[in-house]
Design an enzyme around this catalytic site. Structure first.
Site, PDB file in Angstrom:
ATOM      1  N   ASP A 123     -39.611  22.497   7.156  1.00  0.00           N
ATOM      2  CA  ASP A 123     -38.584  21.581   6.651  1.00  0.00           C
ATOM      3  C   ASP A 123     -39.186  20.183   6.601  1.00  0.00           C
ATOM      4  OD1 ASP A 123     -38.698  20.792   9.286  1.00  0.00           O
ATOM      5  OD2 ASP A 123     -36.848  21.798   9.867  1.00  0.00           O
ATOM      6  N   TYR A 339     -33.851  31.343  19.382  1.00  0.00           N
ATOM      7  CA  TYR A 339     -33.876  29.881  19.278  1.00  0.00           C
ATOM      8  C   TYR A 339     -32.499  29.343  18.864  1.00  0.00           C
ATOM      9  CZ  TYR A 339     -35.753  25.315  18.076  1.00  0.00           C
ATOM     10  OH  TYR A 339     -36.017  23.982  18.014  1.00  0.00           O
ATOM     11  N   CYS A 844      15.614  -4.125  10.609  1.00  0.00           N
ATOM     12  CA  CYS A 844      16.674  -4.865   9.942  1.00  0.00           C
ATOM     13  C   CYS A 844      18.017  -4.349  10.453  1.00  0.00           C
ATOM     14  CB  CYS A 844      16.557  -4.658   8.437  1.00  0.00           C
ATOM     15  SG  CYS A 844      17.868  -5.481   7.548  1.00  0.00           S
ATOM     16  N   CYS A 849      19.223  -1.882   4.506  1.00  0.00           N
ATOM     17  CA  CYS A 849      17.819  -2.098   4.188  1.00  0.00           C
ATOM     18  C   CYS A 849      16.950  -1.300   5.158  1.00  0.00           C
ATOM     19  CB  CYS A 849      17.563  -3.581   4.331  1.00  0.00           C
ATOM     20  SG  CYS A 849      15.860  -3.973   4.340  1.00  0.00           S
TER      21      CYS A 849
END
Length: 979
Positions: A123, A339, A844, A849
């Site tokens: 690799d 491994y 509120c 609201c």
DNA sequence: GCAAGGTC
């Protein structure tokens, strides 16, 4: 071709185990072993023939990389240079102390060899290590003929083929790694030094023990890993629980019970859900529309690679990935498993899988299963299916030696070995087989489905208890059959946020984004814990710490995605280009480092964002501040206190400016400047008024939104004492360290003018004429006019168009805020919902609201976005509320489906529909209209008290004919004029 | 004192 003298060949593998395997295979076991300089890296000797040439083979190994890179010594000390210099500082490559033994072995052996054969893993990293070995060996023997052996597995055929087909090493692959190493080092070191020196001493970070030694590291792998954790955490914080509704149906007969789920899933619109439910209740007969019987297989997992091993050990045993790798390493070193650092999840066709199974036949628990696998009569064997990954160097993780448990093994050794064995046996087994039945029904046009499963053969599940495959029986149904449900209920549920990331999830995120390698992922995770960036709970779920969240928030505010995986992905792409020769190493290094250097410099300019992020969570330190505390500036004039040093303009880490004596700490003379200054530069103009001089004037730039409108944002001032404007602004704006976040994109400031200014601390009593004017003499704070109050100042209205002027309520001494949407006062409340219980939030009070803001919580306001409430503070005679917008509001589900009731129910509203429904309900022989009261669920959870409407199961209570919306019996809700 | 990548 042959020669009388054998060629002396030095073979070098990446690790001792590979050296031993290669030597054993090539020598067919006829080899001589001797010690090298390093106790771990033996030397194997034997004779071998390569293409008719007699060779005297020496096989030895390194242990991974032989060399490291670091900056030249003059840059090693943190204070030796500006961190930005690390983008150009000279780098050296060298063999570290602990690898010198290996280096000596290579040198000694290479001296008398003619060939060097490199058996490093196939690799990129392996190729790079190959060149490290070449560098060491060539230095002592320049005549070496250098070869590369390429193999895909440590098996006889591959190894013999590799040595008979030697090639040359590939410089491109090695250079890709060189580039990666250099980029990682320069970026990591520069950002780590920068943020550590900036933040460590500026805040109280008492969780870390000795703060002085604490390192706030940055790394291109560790930060994206942290990013995954923070992002999920924010997602959870931003979650707004939403109620949804669903119709459930069940049917019980002598054969059992079937639970039918609504094929719409659920609906967020209560009105729709109730109307559909009402429709079903009126016509409750279920008609079977589909019956499907099919065989379903559950397949065994692919062969095991590192990431899967870590993920499964975490899920099944709650072992950390780091601990898993430690235990796996020990099992590997003692020969019990193969491994453990491998990407490969498919076995080579040449692997003798049956031999591996055979070894396990004697095990008391799974030995019998292994025997059955080998018995052709049982038919349990199935060749394993690859997951499609192959690192060309190692096989999947599998048992290599039988053990019924060793005396020295811990519980984790036993569990991990058992997992490796069971996983191997599972993946050479037949899948589990089940018979699945799915039934779909129609009630008044609505579709429901139920399914049942019977397991016919467990197969691999017999040896793999970690996975289960639930199944239950349902009664038999036939197409066209009709029945009345035993229960038909309208149920509610609440959306839940996603869970915190588990270790397994985190590994998946990293794997998907290409962060780290299979051998290093667990290290990055551990680093986050070691650096106090994240914590892990008993269920392996990760949360960011305040420190981790603050850092990510700081970089996010800068607009950089340094905490996202894209930077690493980009680098990986570049590396790939280098490794195939499409781009040169220097080309990639130049462009990447140039880009990152610009990013670094920009981050430094914007460091106030990091400080702001940290300031949200941590108190300022009383220490003198870090190495980065005072930057920039210039001499303004002589110090009038010590008469020895100069007064110098400086910028503090929090972004504020000061003019202080350079003789500090002996002389503590200082002039603190207003927090609203965004820029300050010492000019060459000398002030004519201030003595003893000369005093140089300073060009200030103020953030206009933070100073009263009649002050000029650009001001040429003096700190020698003559500048009245500067004094006024110091009084108005203050100089304290806890200034509000700067006016930066992403922050919304809501201006809340006060009727009675209540400044910070001592500033009120020494308020300026401007303030006094507004509070005591009816003069507007903003424009100093007397025609209106500051509440109605037109300048403020025009400046905050999206947010109407607000008022502050000083009742009970509490700071309240006015709603940004409707102007009604907002009260501080405590949340009582499941996910937010105990949190303080502003809401509120109009009840109409929907404005509400949680303290440090993200929620939706009517602004249509998620906001993070940052701070309430007072400045320039106003109360300010700062938010950070963190994303647009997403609304889930609530599909606008084609609801049939729009047509049919609308036409049927009134008496006739009721009569139809009633007659069907009572004519059903299996229904028991009034005898089983209470079984049906009330559908009127929200509107019941006002509408007097109840909805019940087909077997239960009567159905009201009134509109559930307004209570009027003359119509149904879908045509309600009041809806 | 900093990164990430090998491996013991």
């Amino acid at each position: 071709m042959s020669s009388s003298q054998p060629i002396r060949v030095l073979n070098v593998a990446e690790k001792p185990s590979v050296a031993k395997a290669v030597a054993t295979i090539l020598s067919r076991g006829q080899l001589h072993t001797r010690e090298g300089r390093s106790r771990y890296n033996k030397i194997f000797e034997f004779n071998y023939t390569v293409r008719n040439q007699q060779c005297q083979m020496l096989v030895t190994s390194v242990t991974g990389h032989l060399m490291e890179i670091d900056f030249e010594d003059r840059y090693r000390k943190w204070h030796s240079c500006d961190p930005v210099d690390l983008y150009h500082a000279q780098i050296k490559k060298f063999v570290p102390e602990d690898k010198l033994d290996i280096k000596r072995t290579l040198e000694e052996e290479a001296r008398w060899c003619q060939w060097l054969v490199l058996w490093l893993d196939c690799d990129r990293e392996g190729e790079n290590i190959a060149y490290e070995v070449v560098e060491v060996c060539s230095a002592v023997n320049s005549r070496l003929n250098i070869w590369r052996a390429r193999f895909s597995a440590l098996i006889e055929r591959d190894i013999h083929e590799a040595v008979q087909n030697l090639a040359r090493p590939n410089k491109f692959l090695a250079e890709a790694v060189d580039a990666r190493q250099e980029i990682d080092l320069r970026i990591g070191a520069s950002f780590t030094r920068f943020q550590t020196m900036l933040l460590r001493d500026a805040f109280v970070l008492d969780f870390a023990g000795e703060e002085r030694n604490m390192i706030l590291s940055y790394g291109p792998c560790q930060f994206p890993t942290l990013g995954f954790i923070v992002e999920r955490y924010w997602e959870i914080q931003a979650h707004e629980p939403e109620e949804f509704w669903m119709i459930n149906c069940s049917h019980t007969s002598e054969e059992g019970t079937a639970k039918f789920g609504w094929m719409r899933g659920h609906m967020f619109d209560y009105t729709c859900a109730v109307i559909i439910y009402e429709m079903c209740v009126q016509e409750p007969i279920a008609t079977v529309t589909k019956v499907r019987d099919q065989q379903k297989n559950k397949y065994p997992p692919h062969p095991l690679n590192t990431i899967e091993l870590e993920k499964r050990a975490s899920r099944y045993f709650r072992m950390s990935s780091e601990h898993t790798m430690k235990v796996a390493e020990e099992l590997y070193m003692s020969g019990f498993i193969s491994y453990p650092r491998t990407e490969t999840d498919g076995f080579s066709e040449r692997t003798d899988l049956r031999a591996i199974v055979q070894e396990q036949r004697g095990h008391p628990t799974w030995g019998m299963y292994a025997q059955q696998l080998l018995d052709p009569g049982v038919g349990l064997w199935r060749n394993p299916v690859s997951g499609g990954h192959d690192d060309k160097a190692h096989p999947p993780i599998h048992p290599t030696k039988f053990s019924a448990g060793e005396s020295g093994w811990s519980q984790d050794h036993r569990r991990l070995y058992e997992l490796v064995v069971r996983h191997f046996l599972a993946c050479v087994s037949q899948p589990a087989i089940g018979a699945e039945t799915t039934v779909e029904i129609d009630i008044a046009g609505e579709q429901f489905s139920a399914s049942g499963r019977v397991i016919i053969a467990k197969n691999y599940l017999d040896v793999y208890p970690y996975e289960s495959w639930g199944g239950s029986m349902i009664p038999k149904y036939s197409f066209g059959e009709q029945f009345t449900p035993t229960a038909l209920t309208l149920d509610s549920g609440v959306t839940r946020p996603p869970p915190l990331l588990s270790e397994s999830d985190l590994l998946s995120c990293m794997d998907k984004a290409g962060i780290g390698t299979d051998a290093t992922m667990h290290d990055h995770i551990k680093k986050l814990l070691d650096r106090f960036y994240a914590t892990k709970d008993a269920n392996t779920h990760f949360s960011p710490t305040n420190l981790g969240e603050a850092l990510v928030m700081g970089y996010d505010d800068m607009g950089y995605e340094l905490w996202k995986p894209y930077l690493r992905s980009q680098m990986e792409n570049d590396m790939r280009e280098v490794s195939v020769g499409r781009k040169s190493k220097s080309q990639v290094l130049d462009s990447c480092l140039q880009q990152m250097k610009a990013c670094f410099l920009d981050a430094r300019v914007n460091k106030a964002k990091l400080l702001e992020g940290m300031g949200i969570f941590f108190d300022r330190s009383s220490r003198r501040g870090g190495d980065e505390q005072q930057v920039g500036g210039g001499v303004v004039g002589p110090c009038g206190i010590c008469h020895e040093s100069d007064m110098v303009l400086k910028r503090k880490p929090d972004g504020n400016f000061m003019v202080g004596c350079s003789g500090y700490p002996q002389c503590r003379n200082v002039v603190w400047l207003p927090g609203s200054i965004s820029e300050a530069t010492v000019t060459t103009q000398v002030c004519n008024s201030c003595t003893p001089g000369p005093f140089l004037r300073i060009q200030f730039k103020f953030r206009s939104i933070e100073i009263p409108p009649n002050y000029n944002a650009n001001h040429l001032g003096c700190v020698g004492g003559c500048d009245e404007t500067l004094k006024e602004l110091i009084e108005i704006c203050g100089t304290g360290s806890r200034n509000p976040p700067a006016n930066i994109p992403g922050l919304v400031k809501i201006i809340i003018p006060v009727s009675a200014a209540r400044g910070r601390g001592g500033h009120t009593s020494s308020s300026t004429s401007a303030q006094r004017g507004s509070t005591r003499q009816g003069v507007c704070t903003h424009c100093r006019q007397t025609s209106h109050s500051s509440n109605d100042c037109p300048s403020q209205v025009s400046r905050s168009q999206s947010v109407p002027p607000q008022r502050r309520n000083t009742q009970n001494g509490e700071t309240s805020i006015a709603c940004s949407t409707c102007g009604t006062m907002c009260g501080l409340r405590t949340a009582n919902t499941e996910t937010n219980r105990g949190r303080k939030f502003y809401s509120c009070q109009s009840r109409v609201c929907k404005f509400f803001v949680y303290a440090k919580l993200f929620l939706s306001a009517d602004m249509g976005c998620y906001v993070c409430f940052m701070d309430i503070f007072q400045k320039t005679g106003h109360t300010w509320l700062s938010f950070k917008i963190i994303g647009s509001k997403k609304r889930r589900g609530n599909k606008k489906s084609n609801l049939r009731w729009e047509d049919s129910m609308g036409n049927n509203s009134g008496g006739s529909g009721a009569n139809n429904s009633s007659s069907r309900s009572t004519s059903n022989p299996r229904s028991n209209p009034r005898g089983r009261g209470g079984h049906g669920r009330s559908g009127g959870r929200r509107g019941q008290s006002t509408t007097d409407t109840t909805f019940v199961s087909a077997t239960g209570d009567p159905v009201s004919r009134r509109c559930f919306n307004c209570g009027d019996p003359s119509h149904f809700a879908n045509v309600c004029p009041n809806r």
